[in-house]
Write an enzyme that holds these catalytic residues in place. Structure first.
Site, PDB file in Angstrom:
ATOM      1  N   SER A   9       0.841  -1.196   0.000  1.00 26.31           N
ATOM      2  CA  SER A   9       0.000   0.000   0.000  1.00 26.31           C
ATOM      3  C   SER A   9       0.875   1.246   0.000  1.00 26.31           C
ATOM      4  O   SER A   9       1.639   1.491   0.938  1.00 26.31           O
ATOM      5  CB  SER A   9      -0.911   0.007   1.232  1.00 26.31           C
ATOM      6  OG  SER A   9      -1.582   1.241   1.290  1.00 26.31           O
ATOM      7  N   HIS A  34      -1.417  -1.152  -4.199  1.00 25.14           N
ATOM      8  CA  HIS A  34      -2.669  -0.709  -3.569  1.00 25.14           C
ATOM      9  C   HIS A  34      -2.611   0.804  -3.336  1.00 25.14           C
ATOM     10  O   HIS A  34      -1.652   1.326  -2.766  1.00 25.14           O
ATOM     11  CB  HIS A  34      -2.814  -1.458  -2.239  1.00 25.14           C
ATOM     12  CG  HIS A  34      -4.097  -1.242  -1.518  1.00 25.14           C
ATOM     13  ND1 HIS A  34      -5.230  -1.990  -1.766  1.00 25.14           N
ATOM     14  CD2 HIS A  34      -4.427  -0.381  -0.527  1.00 25.14           C
ATOM     15  CE1 HIS A  34      -6.204  -1.596  -0.958  1.00 25.14           C
ATOM     16  NE2 HIS A  34      -5.749  -0.614  -0.203  1.00 25.14           N
ATOM     17  N   ASP A  36      -4.709   4.053  -1.751  1.00 27.20           N
ATOM     18  CA  ASP A  36      -5.792   4.435  -0.841  1.00 27.20           C
ATOM     19  C   ASP A  36      -6.260   5.858  -1.108  1.00 27.20           C
ATOM     20  O   ASP A  36      -5.546   6.823  -0.801  1.00 27.20           O
ATOM     21  CB  ASP A  36      -5.299   4.338   0.604  1.00 27.20           C
ATOM     22  CG  ASP A  36      -5.113   2.897   1.037  1.00 27.20           C
ATOM     23  OD1 ASP A  36      -6.056   2.111   0.883  1.00 27.20           O
ATOM     24  OD2 ASP A  36      -4.015   2.567   1.531  1.00 27.20           O
ATOM     25  N   MET A  38      -8.704   8.744  -0.078  1.00 30.55           N
ATOM     26  CA  MET A  38      -9.539   9.147   1.075  1.00 30.55           C
ATOM     27  C   MET A  38     -10.021  10.581   0.883  1.00 30.55           C
ATOM     28  O   MET A  38      -9.258  11.434   0.399  1.00 30.55           O
ATOM     29  CB  MET A  38      -8.725   9.062   2.361  1.00 30.55           C
ATOM     30  CG  MET A  38      -8.117   7.691   2.622  1.00 30.55           C
ATOM     31  SD  MET A  38      -7.296   7.643   4.222  1.00 30.55           S
ATOM     32  CE  MET A  38      -6.476   6.056   4.119  1.00 30.55           C
ATOM     33  N   HIS A  67      -8.437   1.692  -3.911  1.00 28.00           N
ATOM     34  CA  HIS A  67      -9.366   1.526  -2.792  1.00 28.00           C
ATOM     35  C   HIS A  67      -9.989   2.886  -2.478  1.00 28.00           C
ATOM     36  O   HIS A  67      -9.340   3.761  -1.926  1.00 28.00           O
ATOM     37  CB  HIS A  67      -8.558   0.975  -1.592  1.00 28.00           C
ATOM     38  CG  HIS A  67      -9.361   0.777  -0.352  1.00 28.00           C
ATOM     39  ND1 HIS A  67      -8.781   0.467   0.866  1.00 28.00           N
ATOM     40  CD2 HIS A  67     -10.699   0.813  -0.126  1.00 28.00           C
ATOM     41  CE1 HIS A  67      -9.734   0.347   1.786  1.00 28.00           C
ATOM     42  NE2 HIS A  67     -10.896   0.558   1.209  1.00 28.00           N
ATOM     43  N   MET A  69     -12.046   5.179  -0.470  1.00 25.16           N
ATOM     44  CA  MET A  69     -12.689   5.423   0.829  1.00 25.16           C
ATOM     45  C   MET A  69     -13.323   6.803   0.739  1.00 25.16           C
ATOM     46  O   MET A  69     -12.869   7.779   1.362  1.00 25.16           O
ATOM     47  CB  MET A  69     -11.638   5.342   1.947  1.00 25.16           C
ATOM     48  CG  MET A  69     -11.241   3.907   2.247  1.00 25.16           C
ATOM     49  SD  MET A  69      -9.683   3.769   3.121  1.00 25.16           S
ATOM     50  CE  MET A  69      -8.588   3.783   1.731  1.00 25.16           C
ATOM     51  N   MET A 138     -11.713  -5.129   5.618  1.00 22.99           N
ATOM     52  CA  MET A 138     -10.860  -4.197   6.361  1.00 22.99           C
ATOM     53  C   MET A 138     -10.516  -4.820   7.713  1.00 22.99           C
ATOM     54  O   MET A 138     -11.410  -5.187   8.484  1.00 22.99           O
ATOM     55  CB  MET A 138     -11.597  -2.869   6.585  1.00 22.99           C
ATOM     56  CG  MET A 138     -11.856  -2.056   5.333  1.00 22.99           C
ATOM     57  SD  MET A 138     -10.399  -1.740   4.342  1.00 22.99           S
ATOM     58  CE  MET A 138      -9.333  -0.881   5.513  1.00 22.99           C
ATOM     59  N   GLY A 143      -8.862   4.686   7.124  1.00 23.44           N
ATOM     60  CA  GLY A 143      -8.545   6.093   7.323  1.00 23.44           C
ATOM     61  C   GLY A 143      -7.067   6.359   7.577  1.00 23.44           C
ATOM     62  O   GLY A 143      -6.577   7.439   7.276  1.00 23.44           O
ATOM     63  N   GLY A 146      -0.728   2.019   9.404  1.00 25.29           N
ATOM     64  CA  GLY A 146       0.020   1.737  10.633  1.00 25.29           C
ATOM     65  C   GLY A 146      -0.812   1.390  11.853  1.00 25.29           C
ATOM     66  O   GLY A 146      -0.336   1.515  12.978  1.00 25.29           O
ATOM     67  N   ASP A 176      -7.009  -6.053   4.406  1.00 24.82           N
ATOM     68  CA  ASP A 176      -6.384  -4.718   4.329  1.00 24.82           C
ATOM     69  C   ASP A 176      -6.324  -4.058   5.708  1.00 24.82           C
ATOM     70  O   ASP A 176      -7.362  -3.734   6.288  1.00 24.82           O
ATOM     71  CB  ASP A 176      -7.178  -3.846   3.344  1.00 24.82           C
ATOM     72  CG  ASP A 176      -6.535  -2.485   3.127  1.00 24.82           C
ATOM     73  OD1 ASP A 176      -5.389  -2.278   3.565  1.00 24.82           O
ATOM     74  OD2 ASP A 176      -7.193  -1.636   2.500  1.00 24.82           O
ATOM     75  N   GLY A 177      -5.097  -3.853   6.181  1.00 22.28           N
ATOM     76  CA  GLY A 177      -4.892  -3.110   7.427  1.00 22.28           C
ATOM     77  C   GLY A 177      -4.168  -3.918   8.484  1.00 22.28           C
ATOM     78  O   GLY A 177      -4.644  -4.993   8.863  1.00 22.28           O
ATOM     79  N   GLY A 178      -3.016  -3.432   8.894  1.00 21.86           N
ATOM     80  CA  GLY A 178      -2.273  -4.107   9.961  1.00 21.86           C
ATOM     81  C   GLY A 178      -1.722  -5.467   9.577  1.00 21.86           C
ATOM     82  O   GLY A 178      -1.475  -6.306  10.442  1.00 21.86           O
ATOM     83  N   GLY A 198       1.024  -2.070   4.058  1.00 23.90           N
ATOM     84  CA  GLY A 198       1.584  -0.732   3.950  1.00 23.90           C
ATOM     85  C   GLY A 198       2.838  -0.588   4.784  1.00 23.90           C
ATOM     86  O   GLY A 198       3.957  -0.787   4.306  1.00 23.90           O
ATOM     87  N   SER A 199       2.652  -0.283   6.075  1.00 26.17           N
ATOM     88  CA  SER A 199       3.817   0.006   6.916  1.00 26.17           C
ATOM     89  C   SER A 199       4.736  -1.198   7.084  1.00 26.17           C
ATOM     90  O   SER A 199       5.949  -1.030   7.229  1.00 26.17           O
ATOM     91  CB  SER A 199       3.382   0.568   8.269  1.00 26.17           C
ATOM     92  OG  SER A 199       2.243  -0.076   8.723  1.00 26.17           O
TER      93      SER A 199
HETATM   94  C1  DX5 Z   1      -6.385   1.941   5.661  1.00 27.64           C
HETATM   95  C2  DX5 Z   1      -5.975   1.627   4.243  1.00 27.64           C
HETATM   96  C3  DX5 Z   1      -4.922   0.585   4.150  1.00 27.64           C
HETATM   97  C4  DX5 Z   1      -3.579   1.029   4.710  1.00 27.64           C
HETATM   98  C5  DX5 Z   1      -2.851  -0.173   5.191  1.00 27.64           C
HETATM   99  O1  DX5 Z   1      -7.410   2.864   5.636  1.00 27.64           O
HETATM  100  O2  DX5 Z   1      -7.080   1.171   3.508  1.00 27.64           O
HETATM  101  O3  DX5 Z   1      -4.748   0.140   2.809  1.00 27.64           O
HETATM  102  O4  DX5 Z   1      -2.783   1.687   3.746  1.00 27.64           O
HETATM  103  O5  DX5 Z   1      -1.732   0.253   5.882  1.00 27.64           O
HETATM  104  P1  DX5 Z   1      -1.043  -0.666   6.981  1.00 27.64           P
HETATM  105  O6  DX5 Z   1      -0.603  -1.922   6.278  1.00 27.64           O
HETATM  106  O7  DX5 Z   1       0.087   0.171   7.464  1.00 27.64           O
HETATM  107  O8  DX5 Z   1      -2.061  -0.970   8.049  1.00 27.64           O
HETATM  108 ZN    ZN Z   2      -6.637   0.210   1.534  1.00 29.26          ZN
END
Ligand code: DX5
Ligand code: ZN
Length: 222
Positions: A9, A34, A36, A38, A67, A69, A138, A143, A146, A176-178, A198-199
């Site tokens: 991401s 990916h 994001d 927003m 994605h 949002m 999710m 939003g 990390g 997606d996420g963490g 992502g992170s």
């Molecule tokens: C959160 C995003 C994710 C985010 C994931 O709102 O949709 O795609 O970038 O980031 P990590 O992997 O750091 O949780």
């Molecule tokens: Zn995402």
């Protein structure tokens, strides 16, 4: 069983050296990139829109997993497709007319994704499953990057895998996420096909090796 996909991401990348980060993704074993989007309305944060997606498209050799949002995503589906999105994912919670939006996405030629927030049960998609290409579960509240992985996502992945098997759907399950090496295996075991990271990728000392390590995990245990 096809091999799972890894989708780094870009949100966690260093935006002062975006082209270098994208070159790393191009060199790596990543399957998708990916992105994001927003809007500060559906989620509290604001990131980027179609102009940045279009710039990323020119540099990136991998499919772009966009994605959205955002509220009223149907207003922007064609614009994001034109900017180069290969997968366009909208939120169930943002679409009172989800069936229409899913078909609008498919008409552009993109793969249609639907994302569910952590509190939304997977059975809301029961009557739409056959039309969807990707279900994004999710595993954090959308939003921000990390955040900590929400473990209630695992039974949702398992339940969705069962639902897809029943209707013989080839739809992909995306988490997606963490997500990182610490929980990638358990997600794949539960039935996930695409891991967004992502992170855990861009924050790693060697992002390319981290992608390779996630890709090397074997999803077949049965
Ligand atoms: C959160 C995003 C994710 C985010 C994931 O709102 O949709 O795609 O970038 O980031 P990590 O992997 O750091 O949780
Ligand atoms: Zn995402």
């Amino acid at each position: 069983m096809p091999k799972h996909k890894i989708a780094p991401s870009l949100l966690a990348a260093d935006f002062t050296r975006l082209s270098k980060e994208i070159e790393m993704v191009n060199r790596s074993e990543a399957d998708w990139l990916h992105l994001d989007v927003m809007d500060g309305r559906f989620v509290p944060n604001i990131t980027f829109g179609m102009f940045v997606v279009e710039a990323v498209r020119r540099l990136c050799t991998k499919p772009l997993d966009v994605h959205l949002m955002i509220v009223e995503p149907e207003r922007y589906v064609e614009a994001f497709r034109k900017a180069g999105a290969d997968v366009i994912t909208v939120h169930y919670e943002a679409c009172p007319h989800l069936h229409r939006v899913v078909h609008q996405i498919k008409e552009t030629g993109a793969m249609a994704g639907v994302a569910l927030n952590p509190h939304t049960p997977v059975n809301v998609l029961e009557n739409l499953l056959e039309d969807i290409d990707v279900v994004c579960l999710m595993s954090v509240n959308p939003g921000f990057g990390g955040q900590k992985f929400i473990y209630q996502t695992l039974p949702k992945v398992r339940r969705l895998r069962e639902m897809l098997t029943v209707v013989n759907s080839p739809a992909l399950i995306e988490a997606d996420g963490g997500v990182g090496l610490q929980n990638a295996e358990v997600l794949l075991r539960a039935g996930a096909d695409v891991l967004v990271a992502g992170s855990s990728v861009f924050g790693a000392p060697d992002p390319e090796a981290t992608i390779a390590a996630m890709k090397a995990l074997n999803e077949v245990w049965l």
